[in-house]
Design a protein around this motif. Structure first.
Motif, PDB file in Angstrom:
ATOM      1  N   HIS A   2       4.564   4.602  37.183  1.00 49.82           N
ATOM      2  CA  HIS A   2       3.278   4.060  36.716  1.00 49.82           C
ATOM      3  C   HIS A   2       3.365   3.487  35.299  1.00 49.82           C
ATOM      4  CE1 HIS A   2       0.542   6.254  39.835  1.00 49.82           C
ATOM      5  NE2 HIS A   2       1.627   5.721  40.364  1.00 49.82           N
ATOM      6  N   MET A  26      13.549   6.585  21.461  1.00 44.97           N
ATOM      7  CA  MET A  26      12.719   5.806  20.534  1.00 44.97           C
ATOM      8  C   MET A  26      11.314   5.654  21.117  1.00 44.97           C
ATOM      9  SD  MET A  26      13.960   2.311  18.695  1.00 44.97           S
ATOM     10  CE  MET A  26      12.829   1.136  19.376  1.00 44.97           C
ATOM     11  N   GLY A  27      10.416   6.510  20.689  1.00 40.82           N
ATOM     12  CA  GLY A  27       9.031   6.401  21.125  1.00 40.82           C
ATOM     13  C   GLY A  27       8.771   7.051  22.482  1.00 40.82           C
ATOM     14  N   ARG A  28       7.516   7.344  22.716  1.00 39.09           N
ATOM     15  CA  ARG A  28       7.134   7.985  23.965  1.00 39.09           C
ATOM     16  C   ARG A  28       6.527   6.930  24.891  1.00 39.09           C
ATOM     17  NH1 ARG A  28       2.440  10.757  24.799  1.00 39.09           N
ATOM     18  NH2 ARG A  28       2.011  10.683  22.589  1.00 39.09           N
ATOM     19  N   GLN A  29       6.990   6.926  26.132  1.00 36.35           N
ATOM     20  CA  GLN A  29       6.536   5.920  27.100  1.00 36.35           C
ATOM     21  C   GLN A  29       5.128   6.246  27.578  1.00 36.35           C
ATOM     22  OE1 GLN A  29       8.152   2.909  28.497  1.00 36.35           O
ATOM     23  NE2 GLN A  29       5.955   2.778  28.864  1.00 36.35           N
ATOM     24  N   GLN A  30       4.210   5.306  27.427  1.00 35.45           N
ATOM     25  CA  GLN A  30       2.853   5.446  27.956  1.00 35.45           C
ATOM     26  C   GLN A  30       2.844   5.062  29.433  1.00 35.45           C
ATOM     27  OE1 GLN A  30       1.498   6.780  25.039  1.00 35.45           O
ATOM     28  NE2 GLN A  30      -0.171   5.323  24.953  1.00 35.45           N
ATOM     29  N   THR A  31       1.795   5.452  30.150  1.00 39.38           N
ATOM     30  CA  THR A  31       1.645   4.958  31.526  1.00 39.38           C
ATOM     31  C   THR A  31       0.430   4.029  31.593  1.00 39.38           C
ATOM     32  OG1 THR A  31       0.335   6.865  32.131  1.00 39.38           O
ATOM     33  CG2 THR A  31       2.689   6.993  32.577  1.00 39.38           C
ATOM     34  N   LEU A  32       0.373   3.245  32.671  1.00 38.62           N
ATOM     35  CA  LEU A  32      -0.693   2.239  32.775  1.00 38.62           C
ATOM     36  C   LEU A  32      -2.068   2.861  33.030  1.00 38.62           C
ATOM     37  CD1 LEU A  32       1.168  -0.502  34.815  1.00 38.62           C
ATOM     38  CD2 LEU A  32       0.431  -0.656  32.435  1.00 38.62           C
ATOM     39  N   ILE A  48       4.905   4.583  22.339  1.00 39.33           N
ATOM     40  CA  ILE A  48       4.295   4.864  21.030  1.00 39.33           C
ATOM     41  C   ILE A  48       5.177   5.792  20.214  1.00 39.33           C
ATOM     42  CG2 ILE A  48       1.892   4.408  21.601  1.00 39.33           C
ATOM     43  CD1 ILE A  48       1.632   7.510  21.923  1.00 39.33           C
TER      44      ILE A  48
END
Lengths: 14, 255
Positions: free
Chosen positions: B44, A1-7, B253
């Motif tokens: 990260h 479910m959704g693509r994980q972003q990074t900081l 997202i």
């Protein structure tokens, strides 16, 4: 479910 | 040199329990104002930021900025040797590669001394921009722990929605789904109640395994604050007498 972003996209490396 | 005397070892023990599964090694940055730690997890995706104010210690002395590079697994082991109500004294000399810890029992003459190896850690410190969050939710930390634990049984992610209705936590698993709505409690303020401030409707998705990890900090504070804006990392903040622990988590997202 959704693509994980990074900081790194949001916070700046000094 | 650093010499810091904590009234109760429990604070450090709980802090370490809150971060040790997220981060392996980290620098405790000591200066005259107190002790700070900032570290990201390996992927990260999450960042933890800890502040212990000098004023939160019974005695605190740090002559010049001193980074104490620590393996958090080792630190946890050494701290396990302290009783929660032991007085805990940490000491390090300038340029030393050893951190010394002394535990003084509250009701006896027992004094225990431990030493732990320090290490050089090359860590990037991130600049976290000041953010005006669109929504700010304050709730009992035990409630937040229950919500993320319950929903983590169903799926990997949680969608957090803040609207006029309240704050809704939604999990869509493959076999089951669930959602929990918390409304603002009008007659109860934190720590028992829920307060919601909102400038704009917020709808974000996060990985539950991180939130379950953050929720370990409920041992440090009865209240947790969630700060959210669309398309920016979530801030999960626990304030306690001696300082705070804050977690930032990057969102997921669309598919």
């Amino acid at each position: 479910m959704g693509r994980q972003q990074t900081l790194g996209k949001f916070f700046q490396m000094p | 040199m650093l010499e810091a005397r904590l009234a109760e070892a429990a604070i450090l023990k709980r802090l370490l329990d809150s971060i040790k599964e997220l981060v392996t090694d980290a620098n405790f940055e000591c200066n005259e104002e107190g002790i700070n730690l900032q570290a990201m997890d390996n992927s990260h995706v999450a960042l933890v930021s800890v502040k212990l104010s000098a004023s939160g210690f019974k005695k605190y002395r740090c002559d010049r900025p001193l980074p104490l590079g620590v393996n958090l697994g080792s630190f946890t082991k050494v701290l396990k040797c302290a009783k929660d109500d032991d007085v805990c004294i940490i000491k390090a000399a300038d340029d030393a590669d050893i951190l010394s810890l002394t535990y003084e029992a509250r009701n006896s003459d027992r004094i225990a001394e431990y030493e732990m190896k320090l290490m050089d850690i090359d860590a990037d410190t991130l600049n976290i921009p000041d953010t005006d969050y669109d929504a700010r939710v304050s709730m009992p930390s035990a409630e937040f722990t229950r919500i993320v634990r319950d929903l983590s049984q169903l799926g990997e992610s949680v969608r957090i929605e803040v609207s006029k209705e309240g704050v809704r936590f939604i999990s869509d698993g493959e076999a089951a789904n669930g959602n929990i709505l918390l409304r603002q409690t009008d007659d109860d303020a934190p720590p028992e109640g829920v307060t919601i401030e909102m400038n704009q409707h917020v709808n974000l998705t996060f990985s539950l395994k991180y939130l379950v990890n953050f929720a370990k900090s409920s041992t440090l504070s009865n209240v947790v604050q969630l700060m959210l804006s669309n398309d920016v990392p979530l801030l999960v903040s626990y304030d306690f007498n001696q300082g705070h622990i804050r977690y930032y988590l990057a969102p997921k997202i669309g598919d």
